[in-house]
Structure formats: structure tokens, C-alpha cells
Write an enzyme that holds these catalytic residues in place. Structure first.
Site, PDB file in Angstrom:
ATOM      1  N   LYS A 115       0.817  -1.221   0.000  1.00  0.00           N
ATOM      2  CA  LYS A 115       0.000   0.000   0.000  1.00  0.00           C
ATOM      3  C   LYS A 115       0.845   1.264   0.000  1.00  0.00           C
ATOM      4  O   LYS A 115       0.463   2.268  -0.595  1.00  0.00           O
ATOM      5  CB  LYS A 115      -0.957   0.010   1.193  1.00  0.00           C
ATOM      6  CG  LYS A 115      -2.086  -0.972   1.021  1.00  0.00           C
ATOM      7  CD  LYS A 115      -3.277  -0.638   1.903  1.00  0.00           C
ATOM      8  CE  LYS A 115      -4.427  -1.586   1.599  1.00  0.00           C
ATOM      9  NZ  LYS A 115      -5.529  -1.475   2.538  1.00  0.00           N
ATOM     10  N   LYS A 207      -4.954 -10.013  -6.959  1.00  0.00           N
ATOM     11  CA  LYS A 207      -6.147 -10.135  -6.129  1.00  0.00           C
ATOM     12  C   LYS A 207      -7.254  -9.188  -6.627  1.00  0.00           C
ATOM     13  O   LYS A 207      -6.950  -8.075  -7.057  1.00  0.00           O
ATOM     14  CB  LYS A 207      -5.719  -9.747  -4.701  1.00  0.00           C
ATOM     15  CG  LYS A 207      -6.696 -10.020  -3.620  1.00  0.00           C
ATOM     16  CD  LYS A 207      -6.113  -9.591  -2.282  1.00  0.00           C
ATOM     17  CE  LYS A 207      -6.017  -8.080  -2.184  1.00  0.00           C
ATOM     18  NZ  LYS A 207      -5.727  -7.573  -0.843  1.00  0.00           N
ATOM     19  N   LYS A 210     -10.560  -3.391  -4.304  1.00  0.00           N
ATOM     20  CA  LYS A 210     -11.385  -2.181  -4.388  1.00  0.00           C
ATOM     21  C   LYS A 210     -10.668  -1.084  -5.161  1.00  0.00           C
ATOM     22  O   LYS A 210     -11.285  -0.205  -5.738  1.00  0.00           O
ATOM     23  CB  LYS A 210     -11.665  -1.638  -2.976  1.00  0.00           C
ATOM     24  CG  LYS A 210     -12.528  -2.517  -2.112  1.00  0.00           C
ATOM     25  CD  LYS A 210     -12.516  -2.026  -0.657  1.00  0.00           C
ATOM     26  CE  LYS A 210     -13.264  -2.963   0.262  1.00  0.00           C
ATOM     27  NZ  LYS A 210     -13.018  -2.719   1.673  1.00  0.00           N
TER      28      LYS A 210
HETATM   29  P1  TYM Z   1     -10.878  -5.252   3.707  1.00  0.00           P
HETATM   30  O1  TYM Z   1     -11.853  -4.172   3.983  1.00  0.00           O
HETATM   31  O2  TYM Z   1      -9.796  -4.993   2.710  1.00  0.00           O
HETATM   32  O3  TYM Z   1     -11.648  -6.555   3.222  1.00  0.00           O
HETATM   33  C1  TYM Z   1     -12.779  -7.064   3.934  1.00  0.00           C
HETATM   34  C2  TYM Z   1     -12.750  -8.576   3.913  1.00  0.00           C
HETATM   35  O4  TYM Z   1     -12.765  -9.060   2.558  1.00  0.00           O
HETATM   36  C3  TYM Z   1     -11.686  -9.966   2.354  1.00  0.00           C
HETATM   37  N1  TYM Z   1     -11.204  -9.824   0.970  1.00  0.00           N
HETATM   38  C4  TYM Z   1     -11.123 -10.836   0.102  1.00  0.00           C
HETATM   39  N2  TYM Z   1     -11.431 -12.142   0.216  1.00  0.00           N
HETATM   40  C5  TYM Z   1     -11.252 -12.923  -0.869  1.00  0.00           C
HETATM   41  N3  TYM Z   1     -10.778 -12.437  -2.060  1.00  0.00           N
HETATM   42  C6  TYM Z   1     -10.453 -11.139  -2.212  1.00  0.00           C
HETATM   43  N4  TYM Z   1     -10.016 -10.673  -3.387  1.00  0.00           N
HETATM   44  C7  TYM Z   1     -10.631 -10.263  -1.107  1.00  0.00           C
HETATM   45  N5  TYM Z   1     -10.403  -8.935  -0.905  1.00  0.00           N
HETATM   46  C8  TYM Z   1     -10.771  -8.688   0.367  1.00  0.00           C
HETATM   47  C9  TYM Z   1     -10.625  -9.539   3.361  1.00  0.00           C
HETATM   48  O5  TYM Z   1      -9.715 -10.590   3.631  1.00  0.00           O
HETATM   49  C10 TYM Z   1     -11.473  -9.167   4.560  1.00  0.00           C
HETATM   50  O6  TYM Z   1     -11.824 -10.326   5.296  1.00  0.00           O
HETATM   51  N6  TYM Z   1      -7.803  -5.117   7.655  1.00  0.00           N
HETATM   52  C11 TYM Z   1      -9.086  -5.568   7.168  1.00  0.00           C
HETATM   53  C12 TYM Z   1     -10.247  -5.028   7.965  1.00  0.00           C
HETATM   54  C13 TYM Z   1     -10.149  -5.229   9.428  1.00  0.00           C
HETATM   55  C14 TYM Z   1     -10.369  -6.434  10.135  1.00  0.00           C
HETATM   56  C15 TYM Z   1     -10.193  -6.107  11.510  1.00  0.00           C
HETATM   57  C16 TYM Z   1     -10.668  -7.724   9.738  1.00  0.00           C
HETATM   58  C17 TYM Z   1      -9.875  -4.270  10.353  1.00  0.00           C
HETATM   59  N7  TYM Z   1      -9.894  -4.773  11.620  1.00  0.00           N
HETATM   60  C18 TYM Z   1     -10.314  -7.078  12.482  1.00  0.00           C
HETATM   61  C19 TYM Z   1     -10.807  -8.695  10.729  1.00  0.00           C
HETATM   62  C20 TYM Z   1     -10.634  -8.366  12.095  1.00  0.00           C
HETATM   63  C21 TYM Z   1      -9.256  -5.128   5.724  1.00  0.00           C
HETATM   64  O7  TYM Z   1      -8.635  -4.206   5.279  1.00  0.00           O
HETATM   65  O8  TYM Z   1     -10.240  -5.796   5.065  1.00  0.00           O
END
Ligand code: TYM
Length: 344
Positions: A115, A207, A210
Site C-alpha cells: 500500500k 487479487k 477495491k
Molecule cells: P478489507 O476491507 O480490505 O476486506 C474485507 C474482507 O474481505 C476480504 N477480501 C477478500 N477475500 C477474498 N478475495 C479477495 N479478493 C478479497 N479482498 C478482500 C478480506 O480478507 C477481509 O476479510 N484489515 C481488514 C479489515 C479489518 C479487520 C479487523 C478484519 C480491520 N480490523 C479485524 C478482521 C478483524 C481489511 O482491510 O479488510
């Protein structure tokens, strides 16, 4: 280690373009887990501001992710659904963890490297310390299970390291205050099923994300039937027919991805899909995938749009959820303060 009551926590960033990877990698699991566990699901708006956000869009995207939770079938009465910034315990525990976590640990985080890119000097301190806040999100509830996609695995390992170090560093205090040999559980990542890493529709080595500039790389939950169909028809593939077994997908990332997406949408394994489509060409498989994706995602997308427009309802869900979350978090923060020796 002491036994902890089972509790699920997970979070999603409100950064727009909520996509199929988020849906299959996270939301579908969130919904499944509510049948068996108490769950806390959080829209992590404080994580979102580690990179610049337009305030009006942040508000809109917070409501969008909440609407996606509800439209997918998360029950906000049974579970806790809220946005992170309404519960100050997350920030408080994150500070404590800034002092427990090590620079060396954060330096290994691959997501920060991706990032921050080449201009690392210009990345925010928040982006660097982000995994400590994520550990605080989970541990402020002393959660034991965390459903996430594959890309969050390293952050979950760090969360366990932080919990372990806190338990060790303050072992005497934890014991003296009657919490036994550990105050924090070591939370278990739940990364399961055929779609833990959904790939870009344009490039099977990247991957689905967004932030990909090409909207054709992903299916957004807000896409209508025509957009879903167009994106699947244009998705990159290879010239061969589909294999009849999983092993035949190796070295064919685009094929593997579409088969995984089909399996996850249908709730079956990749082998089941290949039993049905092995030997067929991509055009017939893609037609079946379009029908399935439209049938499964269409109703969720339209319900999400309907809910998202009802600001009063969404904001009320978040406020009520935050009240419940705050109660657990402040109870645990009081204990953390006692363990640390803070006067209160
Ligand atoms: P974020 O917002 O990027 O993504 C949310 C969830 O979607 C999953 N994900 C995917 N799964 C499969 N294929 C993909 N291409 C894909 N892109 C995203 C992510 O693995 C996630 O489960 N850091 C985290 C948010 C967070 C969090 C937490 C998660 C903050 N605090 C505590 C669990 C526990 C994040 O940026 O997810």
C-alpha cells in the site's frame, strides 16, 4: 491457556467498491457463523482514514458496507453491527498495543509495503501502525474466531503475537488480578472454502481489489445483471477446455478463479463444479456462471441499494450496535488498565 468464551469478530473497510471478493471471502462466512456463535461485525472507518478519504464519501461508504452486511443476511438484533469510531476502546487499546508490538514485526507486514508503494516516506504513520489497530479491534472484545480472506492472514498472526506478548509481559499482574495465565485469547483465523482469495477478472495473478483502476477487474455488489454478465463474459480465460479434476487447474489461474467463484456461489467444492463442467469450453461455463451470479448477487445488490438509501434506519442500527459493543469494550479496557497499573 485458560478457556475463553467463543466470540467472533471481523471488520470491513468502508472504502467503496464493495466487491465479490469481500462478499465471498468475508460476508458469506459472517452470515454462516452467526448460526453457531455470538458475532461482532464492524465497519472499520478508522482503518479507512489511514489513506486520504473524502468525508462525504466515507459516510456514504460506511452506510454502503452496513447495508451489504444486512442485505447478505446478518441479523443486527442477534449480532452486534456497528462502526468502529463510535467505540473509543478500539483507539485506546491500539495505543497500548503500539507499545507492545515491535517495529521489527510491523516491518514484515507485506500489505504495508504494497500500500505504501515506492513513496514510503510519505505514507501515514496510521498506515504503518494499522495492524496494531486491527489487533485491538479483535482483542478489545477478547474475540476467539476471526473470519477473513487469505490476504488478512499475516495480520491475524501479528494479532496472536501481540496477545501472547501482552500475556507474557504482564503475566504477574494478570495472575494477581484473577485472570489466570492469560488475559487475551489467541484468536483463530477462519480462512476456509473455495474463495478465500478471489482474483482479478482481468489478471489471474492479481487479487480482486477495491482500488484496481479497472472496474472490469471486479464484480461490485452494486452491479446490475447486465454489468455482471458483461464482466464475466469479458473475464480473461485460456484457450483450453475445463479439466475434470482440481489438479488440472494448476498453472491456470484464471480458470481456477472462475471455478472457485462458481463453487463459492453455489456452496459446493471446486471438484463438484469440475464434475459438472469438465471437458466443456469456457463459453458454456461462463453462461452458467452468469446465470448463477445474477441469481445469487442480484437480490443482495438490490436489497443493499434499498437499505443504503434509508439513512435513518442504517444509522440507528449502527448506533444501537455501538452501544452494545461499547459495553463489552469498556469492561475489557477497565481490566487492561488495571493490568497495566493505570490509576482510575
Ligand atoms: P478489507 O476491507 O480490505 O476486506 C474485507 C474482507 O474481505 C476480504 N477480501 C477478500 N477475500 C477474498 N478475495 C479477495 N479478493 C478479497 N479482498 C478482500 C478480506 O480478507 C477481509 O476479510 N484489515 C481488514 C479489515 C479489518 C479487520 C479487523 C478484519 C480491520 N480490523 C479485524 C478482521 C478483524 C481489511 O482491510 O479488510
Amino acid at each position: 491457556m485458560a478457556a475463553f468464551p467463543q466470540l467472533v469478530f471481523s471488520g470491513v473497510q468502508p472504502t467503496g467498491n464493495f466487491h465479490l471478493g469481500n462478499y465471498l471471502g468475508a460476508l458469506v462466512k459472517f452470515v454462516e457463523m452467526q448460526a453457531k456463535y455470538d458475532c461482532v461485525y464492524c465497519v472499520v472507518d478508522m482503518h479507512a482514514i489511514t489513506v486520504p478519504q473524502d468525508p462525504a464519501e466515507l459516510t456514504m461508504h460506511t452506510r454502503e458496507v452496513t447495508a451489504a452486511f444486512l442485505a447478505s443476511g446478518i441479523d443486527p438484533k442477534k449480532n452486534i453491527v456497528f462502526n468502529q469510531s463510535q467505540v473509543s476502546g478500539h483507539a485506546e487499546l491500539a495505543w497500548v498495543f503500539n507499545c507492545v508490538s515491535r517495529l521489527g514485526w510491523l516491518n514484515r507486514m507485506t500489505q504495508f509495503k504494497e500500500k505504501a508503494g515506492k513513496d514510503r516516506e510519505n505514507a501515514s504513520v496510521g498506515l504503518y501502525a494499522y495492524p496494531n489497530l486491527m489487533a485491538a479491534d479483535i482483542l478489545v472484545y477478547r474475540a476467539t474466531h476471526v473470519p477473513v480472506g487469505e490476504d488478512q492472514k499475516q495480520h491475524l498472526e501479528l494479532t496472536r503475537d501481540i496477545a501472547q506478548k501482552f500475556n507474557n509481559d504482564f503475566a504477574a499482574s494478570i495472575e494477581r488480578l484473577g485472570y489466570g495465565d492469560a488475559f487475551f485469547p489467541l484468536p483463530e483465523p477462519i480462512i476456509q472454502g473455495p474463495a478465500t482469495r478471489v482474483m482479478s477478472l482481468r489478471d489471474g495473478s492479481k487479487k480482486m481489489s477495491k482500488s484496481d483502476p479497472s472496474d472490469y477487474s471486479r464484480i461490485n455488489l452494486s452491479d446490475d445483471a447486465d454489468q455482471i454478465a458483461q464482466k464475466i463474459r469479458k473475464a480473461k480465460t485460456d484457450p483450453d477446455a475445463l479439466p475434470s479434476e482440481n489438479a488440472g487447474l494448476s498453472g491456470r489461474p484464471e480458470a481456477e478463479n472462475l471455478v472457485g467463484v462458481f463453487a463459492a456461489l453455489q456452496g459446493v467444492t471446486k471438484d463438484d463444479v469440475l464434475k459438472q463442467f469438465g471437458g466443456q469450453n469456457f463459453s458454456s461455463f461462463k453462461s452458467a456462471l452468469v446465470d448463477l451470479a445474477v441469481a445469487k448477487l442480484g437480490p443482495v445488490g438490490s436489497e443493499m441499494k434499498r437499505l443504503q438509501a434509508d439513512h435513518a434506519y442504517i444509522d440507528d442500527v449502527l448506533r444501537k450496535g455501538a452501544d452494545r459493543a461499547r459495553e463489552i469494550a469498556s469492561h475489557n479496557m477497565t481490566a487492561v488498565k488495571d493490568i497495566l497499573g493505570f490509576v482510575r
